[in-house]
Design a protein around this motif. Structure first.
Motif, PDB file in Angstrom:
ATOM      1  N   ILE A 128       0.870  -1.180   0.000  1.00 22.65           N
ATOM      2  CA  ILE A 128       0.000   0.000   0.000  1.00 22.65           C
ATOM      3  C   ILE A 128       0.904   1.226   0.000  1.00 22.65           C
ATOM      4  N   VAL A 129       0.732   2.095  -0.987  1.00 19.63           N
ATOM      5  CA  VAL A 129       1.560   3.294  -1.122  1.00 19.63           C
ATOM      6  C   VAL A 129       0.644   4.513  -1.121  1.00 19.63           C
ATOM      7  N   ALA A 130       1.068   5.569  -0.430  1.00 18.43           N
ATOM      8  CA  ALA A 130       0.270   6.796  -0.378  1.00 18.43           C
ATOM      9  C   ALA A 130       1.180   8.003  -0.289  1.00 18.43           C
ATOM     10  N   ASN A 131       0.646   9.149  -0.701  1.00 19.78           N
ATOM     11  CA  ASN A 131       1.388  10.413  -0.634  1.00 19.78           C
ATOM     12  C   ASN A 131       1.396  11.019   0.762  1.00 19.78           C
ATOM     13  N   ALA A 132       0.325  10.764   1.525  1.00 17.07           N
ATOM     14  CA  ALA A 132       0.121  11.438   2.803  1.00 17.07           C
ATOM     15  C   ALA A 132      -0.603  10.485   3.754  1.00 17.07           C
ATOM     16  N   PRO A 133      -0.624  10.803   5.053  1.00 11.79           N
ATOM     17  CA  PRO A 133      -1.249   9.895   6.016  1.00 11.79           C
ATOM     18  C   PRO A 133      -2.704   9.552   5.721  1.00 11.79           C
ATOM     19  N   ALA A 134      -3.495  10.513   5.246  1.00 12.08           N
ATOM     20  CA  ALA A 134      -4.896  10.205   4.945  1.00 12.08           C
ATOM     21  C   ALA A 134      -4.990   9.130   3.872  1.00 12.08           C
ATOM     22  N   GLY A 135      -4.195   9.246   2.835  1.00 13.36           N
ATOM     23  CA  GLY A 135      -4.207   8.247   1.772  1.00 13.36           C
ATOM     24  C   GLY A 135      -3.778   6.879   2.275  1.00 13.36           C
ATOM     25  N   LEU A 136      -2.780   6.838   3.151  1.00 10.60           N
ATOM     26  CA  LEU A 136      -2.344   5.559   3.707  1.00 10.60           C
ATOM     27  C   LEU A 136      -3.471   4.924   4.521  1.00 10.60           C
ATOM     28  N   PHE A 137      -4.187   5.746   5.278  1.00 12.83           N
ATOM     29  CA  PHE A 137      -5.329   5.244   6.049  1.00 12.83           C
ATOM     30  C   PHE A 137      -6.390   4.674   5.118  1.00 12.83           C
ATOM     31  N   TYR A 138      -6.727   5.412   4.045  1.00 20.37           N
ATOM     32  CA  TYR A 138      -7.756   4.931   3.130  1.00 20.37           C
ATOM     33  C   TYR A 138      -7.307   3.655   2.412  1.00 20.37           C
ATOM     34  N   GLY A 139      -6.022   3.545   2.109  1.00 21.99           N
ATOM     35  CA  GLY A 139      -5.525   2.311   1.518  1.00 21.99           C
ATOM     36  C   GLY A 139      -5.660   1.144   2.474  1.00 21.99           C
ATOM     37  N   ALA A 140      -5.360   1.372   3.768  1.00 23.97           N
ATOM     38  CA  ALA A 140      -5.498   0.321   4.771  1.00 23.97           C
ATOM     39  C   ALA A 140      -6.950  -0.104   4.922  1.00 23.97           C
ATOM     40  N   VAL A 141      -7.856   0.854   4.941  1.00 21.57           N
ATOM     41  CA  VAL A 141      -9.277   0.545   5.059  1.00 21.57           C
ATOM     42  C   VAL A 141      -9.751  -0.262   3.847  1.00 21.57           C
ATOM     43  N   THR A 142      -9.304   0.124   2.665  1.00 21.35           N
ATOM     44  CA  THR A 142      -9.687  -0.618   1.467  1.00 21.35           C
ATOM     45  C   THR A 142      -9.219  -2.065   1.552  1.00 21.35           C
ATOM     46  N   LEU A 143      -8.000  -2.278   2.035  1.00 22.61           N
ATOM     47  CA  LEU A 143      -7.506  -3.650   2.152  1.00 22.61           C
ATOM     48  C   LEU A 143      -8.356  -4.450   3.139  1.00 22.61           C
ATOM     49  N   VAL A 144      -8.713  -3.853   4.266  1.00 21.24           N
ATOM     50  CA  VAL A 144      -9.573  -4.542   5.232  1.00 21.24           C
ATOM     51  C   VAL A 144     -10.889  -4.947   4.576  1.00 21.24           C
ATOM     52  N   GLN A 145     -11.502  -4.029   3.844  1.00 23.55           N
ATOM     53  CA  GLN A 145     -12.770  -4.329   3.178  1.00 23.55           C
ATOM     54  C   GLN A 145     -12.609  -5.419   2.130  1.00 23.55           C
ATOM     55  N   LEU A 146     -11.446  -5.454   1.501  1.00 18.00           N
ATOM     56  CA  LEU A 146     -11.223  -6.355   0.376  1.00 18.00           C
ATOM     57  C   LEU A 146     -11.128  -7.814   0.803  1.00 18.00           C
ATOM     58  N   VAL A 147     -10.743  -8.064   2.037  1.00 18.23           N
ATOM     59  CA  VAL A 147     -10.573  -9.438   2.504  1.00 18.23           C
ATOM     60  C   VAL A 147     -11.898 -10.196   2.388  1.00 18.23           C
ATOM     61  N   LYS A 148     -11.835 -11.405   1.810  1.00 23.36           N
ATOM     62  CA  LYS A 148     -13.041 -12.207   1.588  1.00 23.36           C
ATOM     63  C   LYS A 148     -12.913 -13.556   2.286  1.00 23.36           C
ATOM     64  N   PRO A 149     -13.766 -13.834   3.288  1.00 20.29           N
ATOM     65  CA  PRO A 149     -13.783 -15.182   3.866  1.00 20.29           C
ATOM     66  C   PRO A 149     -14.397 -16.175   2.874  1.00 20.29           C
ATOM     67  N   ALA A 150     -13.738 -17.300   2.708  1.00 23.03           N
ATOM     68  CA  ALA A 150     -14.240 -18.333   1.786  1.00 23.03           C
ATOM     69  C   ALA A 150     -13.670 -19.683   2.181  1.00 23.03           C
ATOM     70  N   HIS A 151     -14.561 -20.636   2.508  1.00 23.70           N
ATOM     71  CA  HIS A 151     -14.173 -22.017   2.776  1.00 23.70           C
ATOM     72  C   HIS A 151     -13.106 -22.103   3.865  1.00 23.70           C
ATOM     73  N   GLY A 152     -13.274 -21.318   4.938  1.00 21.99           N
ATOM     74  CA  GLY A 152     -12.365 -21.388   6.061  1.00 21.99           C
ATOM     75  C   GLY A 152     -11.074 -20.625   5.889  1.00 21.99           C
ATOM     76  N   ALA A 153     -10.905 -19.921   4.774  1.00 20.62           N
ATOM     77  CA  ALA A 153      -9.697 -19.135   4.522  1.00 20.62           C
ATOM     78  C   ALA A 153     -10.079 -17.686   4.256  1.00 20.62           C
ATOM     79  N   LEU A 154      -9.091 -16.795   4.290  1.00 19.13           N
ATOM     80  CA  LEU A 154      -9.270 -15.396   3.926  1.00 19.13           C
ATOM     81  C   LEU A 154      -8.542 -15.158   2.618  1.00 19.13           C
ATOM     82  N   LEU A 155      -9.256 -14.594   1.650  1.00 18.68           N
ATOM     83  CA  LEU A 155      -8.712 -14.442   0.304  1.00 18.68           C
ATOM     84  C   LEU A 155      -8.564 -12.975  -0.081  1.00 18.68           C
ATOM     85  N   LEU A 156      -7.600 -12.705  -0.945  1.00 22.00           N
ATOM     86  CA  LEU A 156      -7.433 -11.428  -1.633  1.00 22.00           C
ATOM     87  C   LEU A 156      -7.223 -11.722  -3.114  1.00 22.00           C
TER      88      LEU A 156
END
Length: 722
Positions: A128-156
């Motif tokens: 995750i790369v960002a220009n400023a702290p707000a962007g880094l936070f939004y990138g981290a939040v996006t990654l959290v949202q992106l995680v998908k539980p499936a068949h006992g595992a977490l996928l990206l």
């Protein structure tokens, strides 16, 4: 409260729509992210993400909120704790000028770049790369949202994401005018706002703030300046500005109802609006401004709510000569502009960017009288927006998740054939907001800076009911036109409640339609026990007009010989037919809510609130059926009027049924209060050495004002002789 839009046909003729795919690339692969990123390039494969991954940080502090949030949310949502060693690396990089901003409506590329980020996803490395702290936070939040539980595992997914907002500020309006949320509730709301990339939280407190300069208007439950600063600092940590909100010159009955401030009224017999030519009015406003900004250090904006200043420039009486001043200036609009200039300049001189409502009675020719440092919190159409832009005033697109609805917002409409009364249509809050932000002519005519979505407290709704409107509004402000409203809602449910919930679209549909029938099942009547309304948006009434109550046509009281006068059941047949249908749907709603309570991983309290509301719906439906049974008992007494014992027994049965209505009403109210007060301080007449002055607004008729306590939820039933 601002009026809402109901039709947008003209917009489609003026502005070409933004292209949106039928299904977004992430949704097509079963991934949920909100807002939808601007650039998504997915490869064919997914990979597992788990405890064998470690975090590495470059350029950011080890305690940066992005890292804290990443760890907290992965643990809270998925039970995942990242390791300190391992071959797979999640790297967060903060590096100026590392992420470019693409096409956007907002021309302030620097402001957008501070929120931009990019994510590269591969089997052994996520960056995750960002220009400023707000962007880094939004990138981290996006990654959290992106995680998908499936068949006992977490996928990206393998792929690449680049993202930046279309508009730099995406705000919500949180209304604590008629109650005060607890500190932990407001902190949770700020974090939740940040999770959906909302970066402005406009908080209306009215008398729920301890104003040092105006102690008389402070209510029993009121936030201290230290608490307000604590809340401000908490929001700033999560890149959310907690924005003070203060009305003027209208909408300030919470001030002008107090005898100490009655001399500041524009009209002596109305507590709605301040006299804009009285120097003491400005002394009061400046003192309140200063109290708020002193307790809100670090924030850029201030909401000077010039909402609905209906009567500015009209008064000419012993204590206010606005009419004379308006003539000197040339118009009532210029009179409002003078008020805005004086008040906004005070705030601007102290470092605040002032958001106001640039509306009636302003006319196009009045706009040059306004200071150009303002931000208009609403776009106002092709006649005005180009002139605001020419004058240097930036604008925001205003939408709302609540206006005059009772119990629950109109996320879904109630069909006409399911209504007792004709004539009242409903919108679709998410769809209307999506269309307004995406297609409004302001995208062509205005210098846009952001969007705001309001959840008004006028009808006393619980703020938990607004979150879908808040989140989808911010998502559209970030990425207008994609995805469509149906996908926005479908994406919201698993992100807000967790991935295990099911059939939530049906839950929201039933919550919406049951609320609309809750209102529609009663008749509107003139109020007789409340002081009348002094005026409305069109005029000051020659004679004050009655407020409106709701009532039910009750079975006729039997005559002395127990005969009844007319066929009440026939007159109300549709009402009771629909009540029976909605009672069956209420069964379905309660079943879905209870099932999802066990499946929600986060925000379970939200479903507790929904359950309490669903039980209020049910009590109304069962009451209608019970009144129908009472009518049957009274008809039985009529039929047996020549058999006194049987007739009296039927009348006694009707009275017993009335008692069951009262008992059921009190039980469901007690349950609702217990649920509400988990998040709210109690609504009381006296506490903390302060008393509440209970005086109705002379112009606005807000349901929570009807009572000091929570009985406003059942106010209409208290008017019935039951």
């Amino acid at each position: 409260m601002k009026p809402t839009f109901t039709g947008l046909i003209y917009i489609f003729l003026a502005v070409p729509p933004v292209h949106a795919e039928t299904v977004s690339p992430l949704q097509a692969r079963g991934y949920n992210v909100m807002p939808q990123p601007q650039v998504v390039k997915l490869r064919a494969s997914d990979f597992e993400f788990g405890s064998d991954w470690k975090i590495e940080v470059q350029g950011a502090a080890p305690d940066d909120v992005a890292i804290e949030t990443l760890r907290d949310e992965l643990g809270r949502r998925y039970g995942l704790t990242l390791g300190v060693s391992g071959g797979n690396v999640l790297r967060l990089i903060l590096a100026p000028n590392s992420v470019a901003v693409g096409a956007s409506q907002d021309g302030d590329k620097q402001g957008l770049a501070e929120q931009a980020y990019k994510i590269d996803l591969s089997r052994d490395r996520v960056t995750i790369v960002a220009n400023a702290p707000a962007g880094l936070f939004y990138g981290a939040v996006t990654l959290v949202q992106l995680v998908k539980p499936a068949h006992g595992a977490l996928l990206l997914p393998e792929g690449h994401i680049e993202d930046w907002p279309d508009l730099q500020t995406r705000q919500i309006y949180w209304d604590d005018a008629h109650h005060l949320d607890r500190m932990e509730t407001l902190k949770h709301a700020l974090r939740q706002a940040a999770f959906f990339k909302i970066n402005g939280f406009s908080l209306k407190l009215e008398g729920h703030f301890q104003f040092k300069s105006a102690p008389a208007l402070v209510e029993p439950q009121a936030m201290t300046p230290a608490e307000f600063q604590e809340l401000t600092d908490y929001g700033l940590r999560y890149h959310v500005q907690l924005i003070p909100y203060l009305d003027g010159p209208g909408h300030i009955a919470f001030i002008l109802k107090h005898p100490e401030y009655a001399k500041l009224r524009e009209y002596p017999d109305s507590n709605y609006e301040l006299c804009a030519t009285n120097p003491d009015s400005y002394k009061l406003m400046f003192g309140m401004f200063q109290d708020l900004i002193d307790a809100n250090k670090g924030v850029k904006y201030f909401y000077l709510s010039t909402d609905e200043p209906y009567y500015v420039g009209m008064a000419d009486n012993a204590q206010c000569q606005e009419g004379r001043r308006a003539k000197e200036l040339g118009s009532v609009g210029k009179m409002l502009a003078e008020f805005v200039t004086k008040t906004a300049n005070y705030l601007h001189d102290r470092g605040r960017t002032v958001v106001f409502w640039g509306e009636y009675p302003l006319k196009p020719e009045d706009l040059p009288s306004l200071p150009s440092h303002l931000v208009n919190g609403e776009v106002y159409g092709p006649q005005f927006d180009p002139l605001f832009k020419k004058h240097g005033i930036r604008e925001m697109i205003y939408t709302s998740s609540e206006g005059e609805e009772k119990m629950f917002p109109d996320y879904f409409p109630l069909p006409a054939d399911k209504r007792v009364h004709t004539g009242r249509g409903t919108g679709r809050r998410v769809t209307d907001t999506f269309q307004k932000i995406t297609f409004d002519t302001a995208r062509r005519d205005a210098n846009l800076i952001g969007s705001i979505n309001a959840g008004w407290a006028d009808m006393g709704l619980h703020p938990e009911t607004f979150w879908m409107g808040y989140a989808t509004s911010a998502a559209t402000g970030w990425h207008p036109g994609s995805p469509d409203p149906a996908e926005l809602m479908a994406t919201f449910y698993p992100l807000f409640y967790g991935p295990r919930v099911f059939n939530m679209n049906r839950v929201y549909e039933l919550m919406s339609t049951q609320a609309q029938f809750w209102s529609d099942s009663w008749d509107q009547v003139n109020a007789t026990a409340l002081k009348p309304i002094w005026g409305n948006s069109y005029r000051i009434f020659d004679k004050p007009q009655p407020r409106h109550d709701q009532s039910l046509p009750l079975p006729p009281v039997p005559a002395a010989d127990l005969t009844t006068s007319h066929d009440w059941a026939k007159d109300n047949a549709k009402r009771f037919q629909l009540a029976a249908e909605f009672l069956r749907e209420n069964d379905e709603l309660l079943g879905l809510l209870n099932a999802n309570m066990a499946r929600a991983d986060v925000n379970r309290y939200n479903l507790e609130v929904f359950l309490a509301i669903a039980h209020l719906y049910r009590q109304n439906l069962e009451m209608l059926q019970t009144i129908q049974q009472m009518n049957g008992s009274l008809q039985g007494a009529d039929a047996a009027h020549d058999k006194p014992k049987a007739a009296i027994g039927s009348v006694d049965r009707a009275l017993e049924l009335a008692n069951t209505i009262r008992y059921a009403r009190n039980v469901v109210l007690a349950d609702a209060i217990a649920t509400w007060y988990k998040a709210w301080f109690p609504r009381v007449a006296e506490a903390n050495g302060r008393r509440y002055v209970h005086e109705l607004d002379d112009v606005k008729d807000h349901l929570p004002d009807r009572t000091v306590d929570m009985t406003y939820l059942i106010y209409r039933q208290l008017l019935l002789p039951l």
